[in-house]
Enzyme design. Structure first.
Site, short mmCIF file in Angstrom:
data_model
loop_
_atom_site.label_atom_id
_atom_site.label_comp_id
_atom_site.label_asym_id
_atom_site.label_seq_id
_atom_site.Cartn_x
_atom_site.Cartn_y
_atom_site.Cartn_z
N ARG A 10 0.77 -1.16 -0.08
CA ARG A 10 0.15 0.11 0.20
C ARG A 10 0.92 1.32 -0.15
O ARG A 10 0.60 2.20 -0.89
CB ARG A 10 -0.83 0.00 1.17
CG ARG A 10 -2.19 -0.78 0.99
CD ARG A 10 -2.58 -1.61 2.68
NE ARG A 10 -1.77 -2.66 2.69
CZ ARG A 10 -2.07 -3.65 2.40
NH1 ARG A 10 -3.09 -4.14 1.79
NH2 ARG A 10 -0.85 -4.58 2.44
N THR A 11 1.78 1.27 0.99
CA THR A 11 2.45 2.60 1.25
C THR A 11 3.31 2.83 -0.03
O THR A 11 3.46 3.91 -0.67
CB THR A 11 3.37 2.61 2.61
OG1 THR A 11 2.77 1.98 3.51
CG2 THR A 11 4.00 3.85 2.91
N LYS B 203 26.70 -4.67 -0.32
CA LYS B 203 28.29 -4.57 -0.49
C LYS B 203 28.75 -4.30 0.76
O LYS B 203 30.03 -4.33 0.84
CB LYS B 203 28.49 -4.02 -1.59
CG LYS B 203 27.99 -4.42 -3.10
CD LYS B 203 28.87 -3.68 -4.03
CE LYS B 203 27.87 -3.62 -5.58
NZ LYS B 203 28.31 -2.56 -6.22
N ARG C 273 10.86 3.37 4.21
CA ARG C 273 10.43 2.50 5.18
C ARG C 273 11.52 1.72 5.40
O ARG C 273 12.23 1.19 4.64
CB ARG C 273 9.42 1.59 3.96
CG ARG C 273 9.20 0.35 4.38
CD ARG C 273 8.35 0.21 5.46
NE ARG C 273 6.92 0.74 5.48
CZ ARG C 273 5.82 0.03 5.27
NH1 ARG C 273 5.96 -1.30 4.84
NH2 ARG C 273 4.45 0.35 5.06
N HIS D 299 4.35 5.52 11.68
CA HIS D 299 3.99 5.18 10.71
C HIS D 299 2.94 6.57 10.25
O HIS D 299 1.75 6.25 10.16
CB HIS D 299 3.17 4.00 10.40
CG HIS D 299 2.86 3.59 9.00
ND1 HIS D 299 3.25 4.30 7.72
CD2 HIS D 299 2.40 2.30 8.39
CE1 HIS D 299 2.96 3.59 6.68
NE2 HIS D 299 2.61 2.37 6.92
N1 CP Z 1 -0.53 -0.27 6.02
C1 CP Z 1 0.61 -0.56 5.42
O1 CP Z 1 1.73 0.14 5.76
O2 CP Z 1 0.70 -1.27 4.44
P1 CP Z 1 2.00 -1.78 3.62
O3 CP Z 1 3.10 -2.36 4.39
O4 CP Z 1 1.46 -2.82 2.50
O5 CP Z 1 2.58 -0.48 2.98
#
Ligand code: CP
Length: 311
Positions: free
Chosen positions: A57-58, A85, A107, A135
């Site tokens: 999603r993100t 590396k 992320r 998040h």
């Molecule tokens: N909700 C969420 O962060 O989903 P993803 O891990 O698929 O990005």
């Protein structure tokens, strides 16, 4: 303009910041409903998507948001960079930053990685989820979804239910809801609650059934199976029996109350299919809101004025 340079956590956001993000996202939701879903708002800007942990999603919503804002994107993953590396993350960031990029979206499995990036670049950094920490862009899409449903956030009663101990979603969502005047209750089994009675200033309870009839929003957290050490729960079935949102529990909700979940879902564990796919579920609305709210965050953090939103 927002009061922060980077979006690392929601604790740093004021109510005015959050309102600006949600209001701007509304304009972008309108753009997303057009047949030509593109505005020149970030034309000429370069955005690096650094995803060091899997995401559906993100990642996809950030990539779509960048395309719809006419930004140029560079996609990097941990396994395709020189990190494999032995290059340090700091060196990787300084290397990419030397190519004059404007923004990093990160992320990471390790909490604190987006903050580390801010220490190695002048570019703007957005935290797209770091370990158990935060998040923030998930919280903004959640608030957008809830506000669109009720027309406001203040005074709403929201239960955040499940794996409180391992969730970065609660870490961002609870403070953001509090900032906007919502009344938040945290619910989880004893092994998933946090031993801090003042955590986010929210009451915590293990008695899910007792809170259901009072809530406007029941927000189910994913059980973070990949972040657990040892057996924190006896079985999926037992977890579902005690803390899963099934049809029987959902039938005790207020008539106009809604259900949210950040995804990905463990169907049959924290949420059952008859609830996830029911009329009161807003789970796919949350996904749609992810594109518009991320457009708004990138636009506002890169100093966007009303210079292309309407084009
Ligand atoms: N909700 C969420 O962060 O989903 P993803 O891990 O698929 O990005």
């Amino acid at each position: 303009m927002l009061s922060v340079k980077n979006l690392i956590d929601t604790n740093s956001l004021t109510a005015d910041d959050i309102t600006q993000i949600l209001d701007t996202a509304r304009s972008f939701a309108e753009v997303n409903s057009r047949s030509i879903k593109k505005v020149p708002a970030l034309r000429g800007r370069t955005i690096v998507n650094l995803f060091l942990e899997p995401s559906t999603r993100t990642r996809s919503s950030f990539e779509l948001a960048e395309k719809r804002l006419s930004a140029d994107s560079l996609n990097m993953g941990g396994s395709t960079s020189s990190v494999v590396k032995g290059e340090s993350l700091a060196d990787t960031i300084q290397t990419i930053a030397a190519m004059n990029v404007d923004m990093f979206i990160c992320r990471a499995k390790l909490a604190g990685t987006p903050q580390l990036i801010t220490e190695n670049t002048d570019a703007v950094v957005i935290n797209a989820g770091d370990g158990k920490h935060q998040h923030p862009t998930q919280a903004m899409l959640d608030l957008y979804t809830i506000r669109e449903n009720f027309g406001h956030l203040d005074g709403l009663k929201v239960a955040i239910v499940g794996d409180l101990a391992h969730s970065r979603v609660v870490g961002s969502l609870a403070p953001a809801l509090k900032t906007m005047g919502a009344d938040v209750t945290l619910v989880g089994p004893p092994t998933f609650t946090v031993d801090d009675p003042t955590w986010f200033g929210c009451p915590q309870t293990c008695d899910f059934d007792s809170v259901i009839p009072d809530m406007d929003v029941i927000y189910m957290l994913r059980v973070q199976l990949e972040r657990m050490e040892g057996a924190a729960i006896p079985s999926r079935r037992e977890y579902n029996r005690l803390f899963g949102l099934d049809g029987v529990r959902a039938s005790r909700m207020k008539e106009d109350a809604i259900v949210c979940h950040p995804g990905p879902m463990n169907r049959g564990m924290e949420i059952n299919t008859e609830v996830a796919d029911a009329a009161r579920s807003r789970i796919l609305d949350q996904v749609s809101a992810g594109v518009a709210t991320r457009m708004a965050e990138m636009y506002l953090l890169l100093g966007g004025e009303n210079n292309g939103i309407d084009a």
